[in-house]
Design a protein around this motif. Structure first.
Motif, short mmCIF file in Angstrom:
data_model
loop_
_atom_site.label_atom_id
_atom_site.label_comp_id
_atom_site.label_asym_id
_atom_site.label_seq_id
_atom_site.Cartn_x
_atom_site.Cartn_y
_atom_site.Cartn_z
N ILE A 22 0.82 -1.21 0.00
CA ILE A 22 0.00 0.00 0.00
C ILE A 22 0.86 1.26 0.00
O ILE A 22 0.66 2.16 -0.83
CB ILE A 22 -0.94 0.01 1.23
CG1 ILE A 22 -1.92 -1.15 1.14
CG2 ILE A 22 -1.69 1.33 1.34
CD1 ILE A 22 -2.62 -1.45 2.45
N GLU A 48 2.45 1.26 -3.65
CA GLU A 48 1.20 1.84 -4.13
C GLU A 48 0.48 0.95 -5.12
O GLU A 48 0.00 1.37 -6.17
CB GLU A 48 1.47 3.23 -4.73
CG GLU A 48 2.05 4.22 -3.72
CD GLU A 48 2.28 5.59 -4.31
OE1 GLU A 48 2.13 5.74 -5.55
OE2 GLU A 48 2.59 6.52 -3.54
N VAL A 101 -4.93 -1.11 -1.77
CA VAL A 101 -5.65 -0.23 -0.85
C VAL A 101 -5.82 -0.95 0.47
O VAL A 101 -5.72 -2.18 0.56
CB VAL A 101 -7.02 0.19 -1.42
CG1 VAL A 101 -6.85 1.00 -2.69
CG2 VAL A 101 -7.90 -1.04 -1.67
N GLU A 102 -6.09 -0.17 1.51
CA GLU A 102 -6.16 -0.74 2.86
C GLU A 102 -7.58 -1.07 3.26
O GLU A 102 -8.51 -0.27 3.08
CB GLU A 102 -5.58 0.27 3.86
CG GLU A 102 -5.67 -0.21 5.31
CD GLU A 102 -5.11 0.81 6.29
OE1 GLU A 102 -5.05 0.49 7.49
OE2 GLU A 102 -4.72 1.92 5.85
#
Length: 419
Positions: free
Chosen positions: A400, A404, A407-408
């Protein structure tokens, strides 16, 4: 044309075994003088492991497998440590047989080294006893390897107790990451008084090896890999991504042995492109009944198409992987399967590579095991991170924040797994 033999000692879990075997395949494919023997520890009954081994044995004659006897572990020690130690005499016996056979026959390959799993460092003693080099196969990424060295040096050189970071808001700056790591994302075993000394001891032993083979590649972890060239660790060799794309054994839904998986692929064939969210939490991931019901409610209310690999937790005192449910209705909310029949499918063990490769899959809710991360990157499927245990909180941070690529859901969620 001197022949050489390597002995591999993998951790018995399928997640470690598959990538270790694939490394061995790469080696024997590159040099016909090389043969490899795997010494297989039996931690419990796992039919997937047995089928996988049978598949590889039939296809690759330069790799053979020897099953070691199963011993009872010492109840006064952590199960993992006790289990590995109990296998050391059996490993010595099998290596001694290999060496003796080599000495009696000039045509037999000589023992060139022993490759141990990251959890099997006590077997380094066997390599020393027979006067051959030991190598480590690290099934996580290069940055996580750096984290282990960092925490070990922090403890041994600066006398910092890692367990003090539990529930801390501290951030750790280390050479292998470009961003500070929140201490709350450290693996559970480094925050636990019983387990922390075990894993620090393992990491100290990493330094005794002649080299560390890591399932990663420089383009993915360029910063972490380059940082090893500046330190006082053994040489690090990125050899990945090691991916079992051929799907040995019953992992292959196209094989005759896995007809039960064909309906999964057929269901995916009927879905629009990039429309399905795939949920899978690895070979060791499972949830209790209350959590299963909450996940089911969330999926139903979201209205999105989903493929959910749902598995039954093992007994807490058993060193065994999760198993498939006999009847999903026993754990799912009443009527859930009927209400979601048009948009969802609940399955047991998933042929993950084939699922992620399918064009209808557009997202992956993952525990962030390293193998799963590499597979998601290979097939270009973004990850929604829901780590459970082991290195997974760290991997979630990496996917994340560092890379990148995901998504969390909740990076600092953790479920204790002390085996």
């Amino acid at each position: 044309m001197t022949k050489a033999e390597l002995v591999f000692i993998p951790f018995p879990g399928i997640g470690h075994l598959v990538s270790t075997v694939d490394v061995a395949k790469l080696l024997v494919d590159r040099d016909e003088r090389l043969s490899i023997t795997f010494l297989i520890m039996k931690a419990g009954v796992d039919s997937k492991v047995d089928r996988f081994i049978d598949s590889v044995s039939a296809a690759c004659k330069c790799i053979r497998f020897i099953d070691l006897p199963k011993d009872e572990h010492d109840p006064n020690q952590p199960i993992l440590l006790s289990f590995i130690e109990s296998q050391k005499p059996h490993v010595k016996e099998e290596v001694s047989k290999l060496v003796s056979h080599s000495e009696l026959s000039h045509d037999s390959p000589r023992l060139a080294g022993i490759v141990v799993d990251m959890f099997c460092t006590s077997m380094i003693d066997v390599a020393k006893e027979f006067g051959v080099p030991s190598y480590l196969f690290f099934t996580s990424g290069a940055a996580f390897l750096g984290l282990e060295f960092y925490i070990q040096a922090l403890h041994d050189e600066q006398k910092v107790d890692p367990t003090e970071f539990k529930d801390s808001d501290a951030e750790l700056v280390m050479p292998w990451l470009t961003n500070p790591l929140p201490a709350k994302l450290l693996p559970s075993f480094l925050l636990h008084k019983e387990w922390m000394p075990v894993f620090l001891g393992q990491t100290r032993r990493f330094r005794e090896t002649k080299g560390i083979i890591v399932n990663t590649f420089e383009e993915l972890e360029s910063h972490a890999v380059s940082s090893f060239f500046k330190g006082n660790t053994p040489p690090v060799y990125p050899v990945g991504p090691i991916l079992n794309l051929n799907r040995d054994g019953d992992h292959n839904p196209r094989s005759d042995r896995s007809n039960k998986y064909k309906d999964i692929i057929q269901w995916l064939d009927d879905q629009p492109q990039s429309s399905v969210v795939y949920l899978c939490f690895g070979s060791a991931g499972s949830f209790d009944m209350d959590q299963v019901k909450e996940i089911a409610c969330a999926l139903e209310q979201s209205g999105h198409r989903f493929l959910w690999s749902l598995r039954q937790p093992p007994p807490r005192d058993k060193m065994e992987p999760p198993t498939d449910y006999v009847n999903f209705q026993e754990v799912l909310p009443e009527g859930f399967l009927d209400r979601t029949i048009e948009i969802g499918k609940v399955i047991g063990w998933a042929p993950q590579v084939d699922v992620l490769a399918h064009p209808s899959v557009g997202g992956f809710v993952s525990h962030c095991g390293w193998n799963s991360i590499l597979e998601s990157i290979w097939f270009g499927v973004p990850v929604a991170a829901w780590p459970l245990h082991g290195d997974e909180q760290f991997n979630a941070f990496q996917i994340i924040i560092e890379l990148e690529l995901g998504v969390e859901i909740k990076m600092d969620y953790r479920k204790e797994l002390f085996f």
